[in-house]
Design an enzyme around this catalytic site. Structure first.
Site, PDB file in Angstrom:
ATOM      1  NE  ARG A  53      39.003  38.602  38.574  1.00 48.23           N
ATOM      2  CZ  ARG A  53      37.996  38.462  37.708  1.00 48.23           C
ATOM      3  NH1 ARG A  53      38.170  37.818  36.557  1.00 48.23           N
ATOM      4  NH2 ARG A  53      36.805  38.945  37.996  1.00 48.23           N
ATOM      5  N   GLY A  54      37.265  35.460  40.282  1.00 51.05           N
ATOM      6  CA  GLY A  54      35.847  35.405  39.969  1.00 51.05           C
ATOM      7  C   GLY A  54      35.196  34.351  40.847  1.00 51.05           C
ATOM      8  CB  ALA A  55      32.396  34.517  43.263  1.00 49.72           C
ATOM      9  NE  ARG A  92      40.611  36.743  46.670  1.00 52.19           N
ATOM     10  CZ  ARG A  92      40.135  37.613  45.778  1.00 52.19           C
ATOM     11  NH1 ARG A  92      39.828  37.209  44.556  1.00 52.19           N
ATOM     12  NH2 ARG A  92      39.943  38.877  46.111  1.00 52.19           N
ATOM     13  CD  GLN A 100      40.379  43.070  39.533  1.00 58.05           C
ATOM     14  OE1 GLN A 100      40.401  44.309  39.559  1.00 58.05           O
ATOM     15  NE2 GLN A 100      40.463  42.336  40.634  1.00 58.05           N
ATOM     16  CG  ASP A 137      33.181  38.475  44.756  1.00 64.15           C
ATOM     17  OD1 ASP A 137      34.055  37.655  44.463  1.00 64.15           O
ATOM     18  OD2 ASP A 137      32.981  39.526  44.121  1.00 64.15           O
ATOM     19  CG  ASN A 191      30.572  42.744  42.936  1.00 60.03           C
ATOM     20  OD1 ASN A 191      30.963  41.616  42.648  1.00 60.03           O
ATOM     21  ND2 ASN A 191      30.533  43.719  42.040  1.00 60.03           N
ATOM     22  CE  LYS A 192      38.069  45.992  41.995  1.00 59.99           C
ATOM     23  NZ  LYS A 192      39.433  45.600  42.369  1.00 59.99           N
TER      24      LYS A 192
END
Length: 345
Positions: free
Chosen positions: A54-56, A91, A195, A236, A246-247
């Site tokens: 995960r993580g852009a 995604r 996270q 993201d 973003n999150k």
């Protein structure tokens, strides 16, 4: 306040050994450090979908290597197209995924006389090296922007588990700590998949950076009460007008920072800027399984079938962002006109 000393070297979330992509399964952190051995595009796509990777920026690099391992099995055009489609769709919100896939695909198609696998591997390694260099530059630029901010709040996870090198926003925090300019960090737990609690606290402990974990709903009150000097987050997708996806929960932090009169800074590589998306209203927001909200660490929290919504991201308007920190420099009060200077030429 946690000051646990790191017990091992810096985290390396991904590594390609020449034949397989190895990745830390982030769904099992911090309790178990298990390595996934990935040898197919489907395996990489599945790891991205379930947030093992995960993580852009990191999923972009992973997807690039996902094409590489698939072409090692069959270097045909059909396989290239199938692997690219599979990985692009893993995604929807983080633009780095499609950006990296498209770069590898175009590199292979632009050199039809060469071995597709070798061409894809060169491009994947180039993408990884660029993102790692971007992390170092973001850390330095961000530390200059936040010079004087000794107490920082961050959201979700933006360190080495989210991007090559030291990460994005957490790389800035690490650089401030290395310069002796940081007092402590407040990290949100980042529901529903935690996270912040599972990954950011894990990384801060490895970096020996003093930190405290807070529930998401405590952040606004602590910001209003003067507990932090600045907020820094990753991203993201950045739309052409400066709006940032973003999150989920980021928008609320930006509102709280604005009300308190403290900087709200976004850090990310230029690979996260999507000039084809005019504004935040056009960003596709991923809706994940409602069971992620109805449970924590696999344990049910609600009655079976309780209705739930689970947007993974929200959009923060550009007007709430103090600065966008990229590897190519800092854009203060980002707008379409200022972002245009970062557009690929």
């Amino acid at each position: 306040m946690a000051t646990t000393r790191a017990t091992q070297a810096s985290v390396v979330a991904l590594r390609f050994d020449g034949s397989a992509l190895w990745a830390i399964d982030q769904t099992e952190l911090p309790w178990r450090e298990r390595q996934l051995e990935l040898r197919t595009a489907e395996g990489v796509a599945d790891a991205i979908r379930r947030l093992a990777i995960r993580g852009a920026p990191l999923i972009g690099v992973a997807a690039a290597y996902g094409i590489v391992v698939e072409l090692a099995r069959d270097p045909s055009r059909k396989t290239l197209d199938r692997a690219c489609a599979l990985l692009r769709d893993a995604r929807p919100t983080a633009v780095n995924l499609s950006w990296a896939v498209d770069r590898v695909r175009l590199a292979v198609l632009a050199d039809p006389e060469s071995d597709p696998h070798a061409t894809a591997l060169r491009e994947a390694r180039r993408i990884e090296a660029e993102e790692e260099a971007a992390s170092d530059a973001i850390a330095n630029h961000g530390a200059e922007v936040l010079a004087g901010a000794r107490r920082i709040l961050t959201h979700c996870n933006t360190g080495a588990l989210a991007a090559p090198g030291r990460g994005t926003a957490l790389a800035v925090i690490a650089e401030l700590a290395a310069r002796g300019a940081l007092e402590h960090v407040l990290a949100t737990e980042s529901r529903p998949l935690l996270q912040g609690a599972r990954l950011t606290a894990y990384e801060l402990a490895h970096l020996n950076i003093p930190h405290e974990l807070i529930v998401d709903s405590a952040a606004a009150g602590l910001i209003a009460g003067g507990a932090v000097d600045a907020v820094i987050v990753g991203c993201d997708r950045v739309a052409a007008n400066g709006d940032v996806a973003n999150k989920v929960g980021t928008y609320g932090l930006a509102l709280a920072a604005s009300a308190a009169g403290i900087p709200f800074v976004v850090a990310g590589p230029t690979s996260t800027i999507d000039f084809a998306t005019p504004d935040g209203a056009h960003i596709a927001i991923e809706e994940r399984d409602p069971d992620e909200v109805r449970a924590a660490a696999g344990r049910p929290l609600t009655l079976p079938g309780t209705p739930a919504r689970n947007p993974a991201f929200d959009v923060t308007p550009a007007g709430l962002i103090t600065a966008l920190v990229t590897e190519r420099g800092t854009i203060r009060s980002p707008r379409a006109e200022s972002l245009d200077a970062l557009r690929p030429r």
